[in-house]
Design a protein around this motif. Structure first.
Motif, short mmCIF file in Angstrom:
data_model
loop_
_atom_site.label_atom_id
_atom_site.label_comp_id
_atom_site.label_asym_id
_atom_site.label_seq_id
_atom_site.Cartn_x
_atom_site.Cartn_y
_atom_site.Cartn_z
N ARG A 100 0.86 -1.18 0.00
CA ARG A 100 0.00 0.00 0.00
C ARG A 100 0.90 1.23 0.00
O ARG A 100 1.97 1.23 0.60
CB ARG A 100 -0.87 0.04 1.26
N VAL A 101 0.43 2.28 -0.65
CA VAL A 101 1.14 3.55 -0.67
C VAL A 101 0.26 4.57 0.03
O VAL A 101 -0.92 4.71 -0.30
CB VAL A 101 1.46 4.01 -2.11
N VAL A 102 0.83 5.27 1.02
CA VAL A 102 0.09 6.26 1.79
C VAL A 102 0.75 7.62 1.57
O VAL A 102 1.95 7.77 1.77
CB VAL A 102 0.08 5.92 3.29
N VAL A 103 -0.06 8.60 1.16
CA VAL A 103 0.41 9.97 0.99
C VAL A 103 -0.31 10.82 2.03
O VAL A 103 -1.54 10.81 2.10
CB VAL A 103 0.12 10.51 -0.43
N ARG A 104 0.46 11.54 2.85
CA ARG A 104 -0.12 12.42 3.88
C ARG A 104 0.30 13.85 3.62
O ARG A 104 1.40 14.11 3.15
CB ARG A 104 0.33 11.98 5.27
N GLY A 105 -0.62 14.77 3.93
CA GLY A 105 -0.33 16.18 3.73
C GLY A 105 -1.55 17.03 4.02
O GLY A 105 -2.44 16.62 4.77
N LYS A 106 -1.60 18.20 3.41
CA LYS A 106 -2.72 19.12 3.57
C LYS A 106 -3.29 19.46 2.19
O LYS A 106 -2.54 19.54 1.21
CB LYS A 106 -2.27 20.42 4.24
N ARG A 107 -4.60 19.60 2.14
CA ARG A 107 -5.30 19.98 0.91
C ARG A 107 -4.92 19.07 -0.26
O ARG A 107 -4.67 19.53 -1.37
CB ARG A 107 -5.06 21.45 0.57
N LEU A 108 -4.86 17.77 0.01
CA LEU A 108 -4.50 16.81 -1.04
C LEU A 108 -5.64 16.68 -2.05
O LEU A 108 -6.80 16.64 -1.68
CB LEU A 108 -4.17 15.45 -0.44
N GLU A 109 -5.28 16.60 -3.30
CA GLU A 109 -6.23 16.42 -4.39
C GLU A 109 -5.67 15.41 -5.38
O GLU A 109 -4.45 15.30 -5.54
CB GLU A 109 -6.50 17.74 -5.12
N ILE A 110 -6.55 14.71 -6.03
CA ILE A 110 -6.15 13.84 -7.13
C ILE A 110 -6.32 14.65 -8.40
O ILE A 110 -7.44 14.94 -8.81
CB ILE A 110 -6.97 12.54 -7.15
N GLU A 111 -5.20 15.06 -8.96
CA GLU A 111 -5.21 15.90 -10.16
C GLU A 111 -5.73 15.10 -11.35
O GLU A 111 -6.54 15.60 -12.13
CB GLU A 111 -3.80 16.42 -10.43
#
Length: 87
Positions: free
Chosen positions: A56-67
Motif C-alpha cells: 500500500r502507498v500512503v500519501v499524507r499532507g494538507k489539501r491533497l487532491e487527485i489531479e
C-alpha cells in the motif's frame, strides 16, 4: 517477486523495472506521481491510500487532491508531508 528483486540486485538493474512494483516520483513538496497502482483505498484531504500489487502507498499532507488518474498512474497534488509504503 522476490526472485525478480534478487535477480535485479545481482545484475545491478534498477529496482523500478521489477514488474508490479510501484514507481513513486515526488516533485518538491507539491506533487506525487505514482505508477503501477491498482486502486484507491481511501481519499480525504489529509491522506490518500492506494493499493499496489506488492504494497500500500500512503500519501499524507494538507489539501491533497487527485489531479488525474488512469488505470496505471495517478498524480496527487497539495502540500505533501510524507509518502510511505505499508505491507
Amino acid at each position: 517477486m522476490q526472485v525478480f528483486s534478487r535477480a535485479a540486485s545481482f545484475l545491478n538493474i534498477p529496482q523500478d523495472v521489477i514488474p508490479g512494483e510501484p514507481v513513486i516520483t515526488v516533485t518538491g513538496r507539491r506533487n506525487v506521481y505514482i505508477e503501477n497502482y491498482n486502486r484507491i483505498i481511501s481519499f480525504v484531504d489529509n491522506e490518500i491510500k492506494l493499493q499496489a500489487k506488492t504494497c500500500r502507498v500512503v500519501v499524507r499532507g494538507k489539501r491533497l487532491e487527485i489531479e488525474y488518474y488512469t488505470g496505471d498512474d495517478i498524480l496527487i497534488t497539495g502540500l505533501i508531508h510524507a509518502v510511505m509504503t505499508e505491507s
